[in-house]
Write an enzyme that holds these catalytic residues in place. Structure first.
Site, PDB file in Angstrom:
ATOM      1  N   ASP A 301      27.005  36.459  37.987  1.00 54.80           N
ATOM      2  CA  ASP A 301      28.522  36.828  37.928  1.00 54.80           C
ATOM      3  C   ASP A 301      29.214  36.240  39.128  1.00 54.80           C
ATOM      4  O   ASP A 301      28.735  35.438  39.794  1.00 54.80           O
ATOM      5  CB  ASP A 301      28.593  38.414  38.217  1.00 54.80           C
ATOM      6  CG  ASP A 301      30.047  39.086  37.518  1.00 54.80           C
ATOM      7  OD1 ASP A 301      31.014  38.006  37.393  1.00 54.80           O
ATOM      8  OD2 ASP A 301      30.177  40.139  37.566  1.00 54.80           O
ATOM      9  N   GLU A 511      37.956  46.645  38.113  1.00 48.61           N
ATOM     10  CA  GLU A 511      37.135  46.110  39.141  1.00 48.61           C
ATOM     11  C   GLU A 511      37.427  46.833  40.637  1.00 48.61           C
ATOM     12  O   GLU A 511      37.899  47.769  40.403  1.00 48.61           O
ATOM     13  CB  GLU A 511      36.711  44.654  39.239  1.00 48.61           C
ATOM     14  CG  GLU A 511      36.327  43.842  37.985  1.00 48.61           C
ATOM     15  CD  GLU A 511      35.905  42.415  37.830  1.00 48.61           C
ATOM     16  OE1 GLU A 511      35.356  42.195  39.114  1.00 48.61           O
ATOM     17  OE2 GLU A 511      36.220  41.704  37.096  1.00 48.61           O
TER      18      GLU A 511
END
Ligand code: BGC
Ligand code: BGC
Length: 740
Positions: A301, A511
């Site tokens: 990621d 997020e």
């Protein structure tokens, strides 16, 4: 206790190992033989579009490549993958032009002509291409309990992403949503591992087709694994997950997805049991690659390899971070701004700190996926696909999904559906915002730039006006997520209407910016609902939110409560149609709606959690959802009284529509293993289906249930099924059987 091991669980290695395409493997051999260490490290490097673009004109839907920077990346550093949007959605034409330029550079200016693999977050439709079809978010898709709708949505997403010239999508999220505080809860399919597995599979099948070529797109399983269960509820924070819970709750959707043919996987950004996942060999290599036989590749990621050094302190230097991640099993690094990964990796291989064999394996996996995606033959955007974009039929599919997701939580005295001659007052922070219905990953990362949303799409207010006529709708603006409208004018305007519709919820987020410290809905929204109750008029609460914000103080006095989740671009229309009866609601909660900010008990809780009933509190249970008609469940039958561990049972149940309206009904089948060597859940969802019944119509549903759906991890950390007594529950009916 007698137990039986499931050899089944180990047999995958063989199945997948043997399914590799020999032709492709030969072509990879030829390429690998010619590649330098630098070229290999480049294939393992992924950088962001921003790093090869000119500064963007704010608000513009056109991104402009900086060809010098692009050449530096692709030619000088052999970069094999790019990602992202350069800040916000681009036009279809702009995407196609950019991808053409990028592939020109890769295929015409480099020695080996290996095409670039471009990846994007198309989380609920091709959300980074202007004018694309935007679907409900995953949490809402799960509420439909209709995997065919998911498959269709993913198919359309694939068409529109591929029309944009992009062959790789960073979705689906296969994390099981077990902590409702988490800001990415809306990207999950909810709290049931079975629902997540079934929807994940449907998504992957729709997106990739039989092969991720032509007009299909590669899927990326996210985020492997345990990211969805942060102990403190904040994004990218530690999870503590014992092996048993990992294998019984969090790993199964990934295993199902590997078997469904998902070709890439992204690593969990945070850490599990003290081990940052990007350095976790056990999870990435032992389980994913060896035990499950995953033959695709693992991408990191965002910046997460660097963070092994910069944040986590498990690596002693940036170079050591690269060594750790690659040796743990990461095949590609989403660096994404520079060439540090490339530089370190080249050095590590030359100094023998990372063996050639490991990077050969990583590059083989990446090239394999590039071949499978058809990139070596068709790396350029396909002309024909330009017309398969934003079609009216696609928009209708999104509308249908929103309509099947919307969940009627409460309907006192059948106040809903409202008659079309009802005069309504509409207010609340989510009543006139497209962004609040769409959430993160819409046009921009956070999804909260309301001014960039398509003008022709309808907010809830506009949709209600269009449904019953403007003259019957009074609007009270000024309600914010943290601020109240003028309450005196609320009182006054209420006098002239029959019903007040208060739309509450959350502003778009994604997020870390979506972190919250309290699951309760904001106090301004509680006060707004209370002020509406004070008027004496019936109040309908509409919720647009990505996670179940606690609304306990305002539930009792509400006449009706309708959960919209994040229903996407057609959500306003679908919600108005539910409120005024054009759609009979059929959504069911894919999670337990908590009653208090720390009463997180899931539907598959343990007997211990029910022992004192006060422990098991919830506002609305998992699977709850009302209809405008009534369904009667009868004749629950199991085909046999006893069955073998390796066998299965057939469950039959009849559902009849005894109300006055046609309606869809999701039929949920639960099971319980009554005695286990480790405690078993009081209920586990083991099957579901959705049917459409006219008034008076009845149908028998047949579910074939393999006993392995009851498998669990025993005290020795082995997957087992134990013989003994089992129960099946459907609605208020139950039946027993024995496993021998
Ligand atoms: C997110 C991923 C996403 C990636 C690329 C990360 O921050 O965690 O889900 O795919 O960025 O945008
Ligand atoms: C996020 C990514 C996102 C990117 C957008 C990053 O900080 O982690 O998910 O795509 O910002 O620029």
């Amino acid at each position: 206790m007698r137990q039986m091991l499931l050899i089944l669980f180990l047999s995958n290695i063989f199945v997948y190992g043997s399914s590799l395409d020999k032709q492709i493997e030969k072509k990879i051999d030829v390429l690998l033989n010619q590649m330098t260490i630098e070229e290999k490290a480049g294939q393992m490097t992924q950088i962001t579009l921003e790093a090869v673009s000119k500064p963007r004109v704010p608000g513009s839907f056109v991104n402009i490549l900086d060809l010098k920077k692009l050449e530096n990346a692709i030619v000088a550093h052999h970069v094999g993958s790019l990602l992202n949007t350069g800040g916000q959605a681009n036009t279809l034409q702009n995407w196609r032009d950019m991808i053409r330029r990028i592939q020109d550079m890769a295929t015409q200016k480099t020695r080996l002509s290996i095409p670039v693999l471009y990846g994007i977050d198309a989380i609920h439709g091709a959300n980074y291409t202007k004018g694309a079809t935007i679907f409900p978010q995953s949490i809402a898709m799960a509420a439909t309990f209709n995997t065919l709708l998911m498959k269709e949505a993913a198919r359309i997403t694939a068409l529109e992403v591929r029309a944009s010239g992009i062959p790789w999508n960073f979705n689906p999220v296969l994390g099981v949503g077990r902590n409702p505080l988490w800001s990415r809860f809306f990207e999950t399919f909810g709290e049931s591992p079975f629902v997540v597995s079934e929807f994940g599979k449907a998504y992957i099948e729709g997106l990739q087709g039989n092969a991720p070529m032509g007009d299909h797109v590669l899927a990326c399983m996210k985020h492997f694994v345990g990211y969805s269960f942060p102990l403190n509820g904040f994004d990218r924070t530690p999870a503590w997950i014992p092996e048993r819970m990992m294998r019984d709750i969090f790993l199964p959707p990934f295993k199902t997805a590997v078997m469904a043919g998902a070709r890439t996987v992204m690593v969990n950004s945070s850490e599990v049991n003290g081990i940052p996942t990007h350095s976790n060999h056990h999870l990435l290599t032992d389980i994913l690659k060896n035990e499950y036989g995953f033959t695709g590749f693992v991408v990191s990621d965002w910046e997460d390899i660097k963070r092994l050094y910069e944040r986590d302190g498990v690596a002693a230097s940036p170079e050591d971070a690269v060594r750790m991640a690659v040796m743990a099993g990461v095949d590609m690094s989403m660096v994404p701004y520079d060439f540090s990964f490339y530089d370190h990796l080249v050095k590590l291989v030359k100094e023998d700190k990372v063996p050639q064999s490991r990077i050969d394996d990583a590059v083989r996996r990446i090239l394999r996926v590039k071949f499978e995606a058809g990139l070596f033959d068709h790396s350029y955007p396909d002309k024909k696909l330009q017309n398969k974009f934003g079609l009216p039929a696609f928009v209708e599919s999104s509308y249908r999904a929103a309509g099947e997701a919307i969940t009627l939580l409460k309907n006192k005295e059948d106040i809903l559906p409202l008659k079309k001659n009802t005069k309504v007052l509409v207010t609340g922070p989510t009543s006139n915002l497209l962004s609040a219905m769409n959430g993160g990953w819409t046009i921009t990362w956070q999804g909260n730039e309301e001014k960039l949303y398509p003008k022709e799409k309808q907010t809830l207010l506009r949709a209600i006006q269009n449904t019953i006529g403007k003259e019957k709708v009074t609007y009270l603006p000024g309600a914010g997520f943290e601020s109240l409208p003028d309450l005196i004018s609320l009182q006054k305007k209420a006098e002239k209407v029959d019903v007040i519709i208060v739309a509450l919820g959350e502003n778009a987020y994604c997020e870390t910016p979506g972190n919250i410290k309290d699951l309760s809905i904001s106090s301004a929204q509680i006060r707004l609902a209370e002020a509406a109750y004070k008027t004496g008029k019936p109040v309908v609460l509409v919720l647009f939110e990505g996670r179940p914000r606690v609304i306990h103080p305002i539930v009792d006095k509400a006449s009706a409560i309708v959960m919209g989740y994040l229903p996407g671009m057609e959500g306003g229309r679908a919600m108005a149609d539910v409120l005024f009866g054009n759609i009979n609601p059929s959504g069911k909660l894919p999670f337990t709606y908590p009653e208090s900010p720390n009463g997180f008990v899931t539907y598959d809780h343990k007997p211990l959690e029910e022992f004192d009933l006060n422990n098991y509190e919830y506002e609305f249970p998992f699977g709850h959802g009302l209809s405008y008609t009534k369904f009667l469940y009868k004749n629950l039958r199991i085909d046999k009284k006893s069955c073998k561990i390796e066998g299965g049972v057939t469950v039959r149940v009849t559902v009849e529509n005894i109300g006055g309206r046609a309606g869809l009904e999701s039929v949920l089948v639960y099971g319980r293993d009554l005695v286990g060597s480790v405690s078993r859940p009081t209920r586990q969802l083991i099957a579901f289906d959705k049917i459409n019944l006219k008034p008076g119509e009845s149908r028998e549903l047949v579910f074939k249930i393999p006993i392995k759906r009851f498998a669990f991890t025993n005290r020795e950390n082995k997957k087992v099924i134990e013989p003994g007594a089992f129960k099946i529950y459907v609605s208020n009916l139950e039946q027993s059987f024995v496993v021998e």
